[in-house]
Design an enzyme around this catalytic site. Structure first.
Site, PDB file in Angstrom:
ATOM      1  N   GLY A  10       0.583  -1.232  -0.601  1.00 28.21           N
ATOM      2  CA  GLY A  10       0.159  -0.214  -0.417  1.00 28.21           C
ATOM      3  C   GLY A  10       0.305   1.140  -0.250  1.00 28.21           C
ATOM      4  CB  SER A  11       2.718   3.138  -2.623  1.00 32.26           C
ATOM      5  OG  SER A  11       3.143   2.149  -2.151  1.00 32.26           O
ATOM      6  N   GLY A  12      -0.320   4.640  -0.484  1.00 33.85           N
ATOM      7  CA  GLY A  12      -0.744   5.969  -0.768  1.00 33.85           C
ATOM      8  C   GLY A  12      -0.517   6.351   0.579  1.00 33.85           C
ATOM      9  CB  ILE A  14       0.302   5.256   5.561  1.00 32.08           C
ATOM     10  CG1 ILE A  14      -2.043   5.994   6.633  1.00 32.08           C
ATOM     11  CG2 ILE A  14       0.665   4.595   6.799  1.00 32.08           C
ATOM     12  CD1 ILE A  14      -2.297   5.243   7.201  1.00 32.08           C
ATOM     13  N   GLY A  15       1.747   5.157   3.065  1.00 31.08           N
ATOM     14  CA  GLY A  15       2.666   3.771   2.744  1.00 31.08           C
ATOM     15  C   GLY A  15       4.151   4.821   2.644  1.00 31.08           C
ATOM     16  CB  THR A 120      -5.453  -2.795   6.259  1.00 32.76           C
ATOM     17  OG1 THR A 120      -4.804  -2.055   5.625  1.00 32.76           O
ATOM     18  CG2 THR A 120      -7.268  -2.180   5.629  1.00 32.76           C
ATOM     19  CG  ASN A 121      -9.167   1.072  10.693  1.00 35.07           C
ATOM     20  OD1 ASN A 121      -8.698   0.656  11.438  1.00 35.07           O
ATOM     21  ND2 ASN A 121      -8.372   2.789   9.991  1.00 35.07           N
ATOM     22  NE  ARG A 152      -4.842  10.061  16.544  1.00 37.09           N
ATOM     23  CZ  ARG A 152      -5.300   9.316  15.529  1.00 37.09           C
ATOM     24  NH1 ARG A 152      -6.408   7.938  16.127  1.00 37.09           N
ATOM     25  NH2 ARG A 152      -5.482   9.295  14.120  1.00 37.09           N
ATOM     26  CG  HIS A 176      -7.918   1.827  16.143  1.00 34.58           C
ATOM     27  ND1 HIS A 176      -7.935   3.180  16.176  1.00 34.58           N
ATOM     28  CD2 HIS A 176      -7.995   2.179  14.403  1.00 34.58           C
ATOM     29  CE1 HIS A 176      -7.412   4.069  15.884  1.00 34.58           C
ATOM     30  NE2 HIS A 176      -7.808   3.121  14.381  1.00 34.58           N
TER      31      HIS A 176
HETATM   32  N1  LIG Z   1      -4.323   1.551  12.213  1.00 38.88           N
HETATM   33  C1  LIG Z   1      -4.781   2.520  12.778  1.00 38.88           C
HETATM   34  O1  LIG Z   1      -4.738   3.021  13.370  1.00 38.88           O
HETATM   35  C2  LIG Z   1      -4.924   3.802  10.679  1.00 38.88           C
HETATM   36  C3  LIG Z   1      -4.191   5.056  10.968  1.00 38.88           C
HETATM   37  C4  LIG Z   1      -5.147   5.248  10.073  1.00 38.88           C
HETATM   38  C5  LIG Z   1      -5.366   4.944   8.825  1.00 38.88           C
HETATM   39  N2  LIG Z   1      -5.539   3.194   8.639  1.00 38.88           N
HETATM   40  C6  LIG Z   1      -6.280   2.710   7.207  1.00 38.88           C
HETATM   41  O2  LIG Z   1      -4.840   2.269   6.838  1.00 38.88           O
HETATM   42  C7  LIG Z   1      -5.103   2.600   5.339  1.00 38.88           C
HETATM   43  C8  LIG Z   1      -4.331   3.349   4.164  1.00 38.88           C
HETATM   44  O3  LIG Z   1      -4.269   4.337   4.724  1.00 38.88           O
HETATM   45  P1  LIG Z   1      -4.496   5.740   3.350  1.00 38.88           P
HETATM   46  O4  LIG Z   1      -4.428   6.454   4.482  1.00 38.88           O
HETATM   47  O5  LIG Z   1      -2.710   5.186   3.329  1.00 38.88           O
HETATM   48  O6  LIG Z   1      -5.578   5.576   2.299  1.00 38.88           O
HETATM   49  P2  LIG Z   1      -5.100   5.522   1.000  1.00 38.88           P
HETATM   50  O7  LIG Z   1      -6.177   5.539  -0.019  1.00 38.88           O
HETATM   51  O8  LIG Z   1      -3.895   6.749   0.793  1.00 38.88           O
HETATM   52  O9  LIG Z   1      -3.810   4.359   0.495  1.00 38.88           O
HETATM   53  C9  LIG Z   1      -4.222   3.005   0.402  1.00 38.88           C
HETATM   54  C10 LIG Z   1      -3.579   2.446  -0.767  1.00 38.88           C
HETATM   55  O10 LIG Z   1      -3.732   1.194  -0.391  1.00 38.88           O
HETATM   56  C11 LIG Z   1      -3.897   0.577  -2.031  1.00 38.88           C
HETATM   57  N3  LIG Z   1      -4.153  -0.523  -2.307  1.00 38.88           N
HETATM   58  C12 LIG Z   1      -6.294  -0.478  -2.205  1.00 38.88           C
HETATM   59  N4  LIG Z   1      -6.086  -1.685  -2.805  1.00 38.88           N
HETATM   60  C13 LIG Z   1      -5.047  -2.639  -2.616  1.00 38.88           C
HETATM   61  C14 LIG Z   1      -4.859  -3.897  -2.761  1.00 38.88           C
HETATM   62  N5  LIG Z   1      -5.207  -5.360  -3.204  1.00 38.88           N
HETATM   63  N6  LIG Z   1      -3.047  -4.241  -2.764  1.00 38.88           N
HETATM   64  C15 LIG Z   1      -2.658  -3.114  -2.558  1.00 38.88           C
HETATM   65  N7  LIG Z   1      -2.356  -1.539  -2.656  1.00 38.88           N
HETATM   66  C16 LIG Z   1      -4.101  -1.833  -2.912  1.00 38.88           C
HETATM   67  C17 LIG Z   1      -4.451   1.863  -2.836  1.00 38.88           C
HETATM   68  O11 LIG Z   1      -4.247   2.612  -4.355  1.00 38.88           O
HETATM   69  C18 LIG Z   1      -4.587   2.649  -1.864  1.00 38.88           C
HETATM   70  O12 LIG Z   1      -3.024   3.456  -2.878  1.00 38.88           O
HETATM   71  C19 LIG Z   1      -6.838   2.899   5.975  1.00 38.88           C
HETATM   72  O13 LIG Z   1      -7.833   1.719   5.722  1.00 38.88           O
HETATM   73  C20 LIG Z   1      -7.430   3.538   6.705  1.00 38.88           C
HETATM   74  O14 LIG Z   1      -8.420   3.274   7.506  1.00 38.88           O
HETATM   75  C21 LIG Z   1      -5.357   3.211  10.127  1.00 38.88           C
HETATM   76  O1  LIG Z   2      -9.569   6.914  11.579  1.00 42.90           O
HETATM   77  C1  LIG Z   2      -9.828   6.590  10.803  1.00 42.90           C
HETATM   78  O2  LIG Z   2     -10.186   5.985  10.215  1.00 42.90           O
HETATM   79  C2  LIG Z   2      -8.085   6.217  10.498  1.00 42.90           C
HETATM   80  C3  LIG Z   2      -7.610   5.821  11.980  1.00 42.90           C
HETATM   81  O3  LIG Z   2      -8.033   4.653  12.334  1.00 42.90           O
HETATM   82  C4  LIG Z   2      -7.338   7.228  12.620  1.00 42.90           C
HETATM   83  O4  LIG Z   2      -7.274   6.580  13.940  1.00 42.90           O
HETATM   84  O5  LIG Z   2      -6.576   7.840  12.423  1.00 42.90           O
END
Ligand SMILES: NC(=O)c1ccc[n+]([C@@H]2O[C@H](COP(=O)([O-])OP(=O)(O)OC[C@H]3O[C@@H](n4cnc5c(N)ncnc54)[C@H](O)[C@@H]3O)[C@@H](O)[C@H]2O)c1
Ligand SMILES: O=C(O)C[C@H](O)C(=O)O
EC number: 1.1.1.37
Length: 320
Positions: A10-12, A14-15, A120-121, A152, A176
């Site tokens: 995942g290179s969005g 967070i990535g 991932t959530n 936080r 979470h």
């Molecule tokens: N656990 C936590 O505390 C926490 C905190 C923040 C965000 N998150 C979660 O992290 C995840 C990512 O957040 P983000 O802001 O980077 O999102 P983002 O949309 O910026 O990045 C996600 C990336 O995943 C890629 N992707 C989608 N399907 C895919 C697949 N099958 N294989 C490979 N890559 C794939 C997308 O192309 C995208 O680049 C979300 O589910 C978000 O809810 C969790």
């Molecule tokens: O709130 C969200 O959807 C992203 C993450 O779980 C967070 O706590 O920032």
């Protein structure tokens, strides 16, 4: 000695931030992976071009083929979708579960010896499913949430008391989600538990409760402000802290979503608990004592996670 290899699946938002931080901290060579071809390659090249200025040495590459993650020491998984205003994390379950199946297969084939950190959530259910889909040892698959939620809480407390963030410790346990459990009794300022600070008149019970609620709503607050996605700087920093503890065998005590097999009376689930992360992955789960109220809050949170795991089994019966 060869450098460690860190695969970012995942290179969005967070990535990309993970890649930047891992580079700045010289944790190893970095492979960004994403299904959106061009994005991981572009981000990898961009960050690599900052390395002469920043003075770090790391190879950064991008790929859309799982073969690129072969032999990774650490995989950090952010693949999937993030929520937007009006959504809960749980709304992401169906779509992200399918993503976890693909990611689990890729890790199983190419990086079976890695320490895997899922972000991932909805986190606790996704890391549970990822461990099962990948078949990796349970102590080597962990979820990131507690470090973020605790960070936080620490920030809000440091602002309230006008003290350094470095002198504030906090533990947020449980799932979470909206039921997460920030523990005042196990959170401190200068080593003094928050419950004592209430007695000392530093803060009222009511004000502390407001800070705790802001912590629980921490993710939603940022989603509401950003409007297009969710938090990424603090989540990335939190996962890097966990990866660093594994790679350097630091044995940090960190709250993480860990696999429970009887601890806290919970079986076959991932829930946020205090852990020790070292070269052996999750080396230990620390079982703290709860008061009656804390136990009730924890149980409620575990029940919420259990409901999400059941929903996963409904979609993917092989997870049972
Ligand atoms: N656990 C936590 O505390 C926490 C905190 C923040 C965000 N998150 C979660 O992290 C995840 C990512 O957040 P983000 O802001 O980077 O999102 P983002 O949309 O910026 O990045 C996600 C990336 O995943 C890629 N992707 C989608 N399907 C895919 C697949 N099958 N294989 C490979 N890559 C794939 C997308 O192309 C995208 O680049 C979300 O589910 C978000 O809810 C969790
Ligand atoms: O709130 C969200 O959807 C992203 C993450 O779980 C967070 O706590 O920032």
């Amino acid at each position: 000695m060869a450098r460690n290899k860190i695969a970012l699946i995942g290179s969005g938002m967070i990535g990309g931030t993970l890649a930047h931080l891992a580079g700045l901290k010289e944790l190893g060579d970095i492979v960004l992976f994403d299904i959106a071809d061009g994005v991981p390659q572009g981000k990898g090249l961009d960050i690599a071009q900052s390395s002469p200025v920043e003075g770090f040495n790391a190879n950064l590459t991008g790929a859309s083929d799982y073969a690129a993650i072969e032999g990774a020491d650490v995989c950090i998984v952010t693949a999937g979708v993030a929520r937007k205003p009006g959504m809960s994390r749980d709304d992401l379950l169906g779509i992200n579960l399918k993503v976890m199946e693909q990611v689990g297969a890729g890790i199983k084939k190419y990086a079976p010896n890695a320490f895997v950190i899922c972000i991932t959530n909805p986190l606790d259910a996704m890391v549970w499913a990822l461990q099962k889909f990948s078949g990796l040892p349970r102590n080597m698959v962990v979820g990131m949430a507690g470090v973020l939620d605790s960070s936080r809480f620490r920030l809000f407390l440091s602002q309230e008391f006008n003290v350094s963030v470095q002198d504030v410790t906090a533990f947020v346990l449980g799932g979470h989600g909206d039921t997460m459990v920030p523990l005042a009794r196990y959170s401190t300022v200068g080593g003094i538990p928050l419950t004592d600070l209430v007695k000392m008149g530093w803060v009222t019970k009511e004000r502390l409760e407001e800070i705790i609620q802001r912590t629980r709503d921490g993710g939603a607050e940022i989603v509401g402000l950003l409007k297009t996605g969710s938090a990424y700087y603090a989540p990335a920093a939190s996962a890097i802290e966990m990866a660093e503890s594994y790679l350097k065998d630091k044995k940090r005590v960190l709250p993480c979503a860990a696999y429970l097999s009887g601890q806290y009376g919970v079986n076959d689930m991932y829930v946020g608990v205090p852990t020790i992360i070292g070269a052996g992955g999750i080396e230990r789960i620390i079982e703290v004592e709860f008061t009656k109220a804390e136990q009730e809050a924890f149980d409620k949170s575990v029940a919420a996670v259990a409901g999400l795991c059941e929903a996963c089994v409904g979609i993917a019966p092989s997870l049972k």
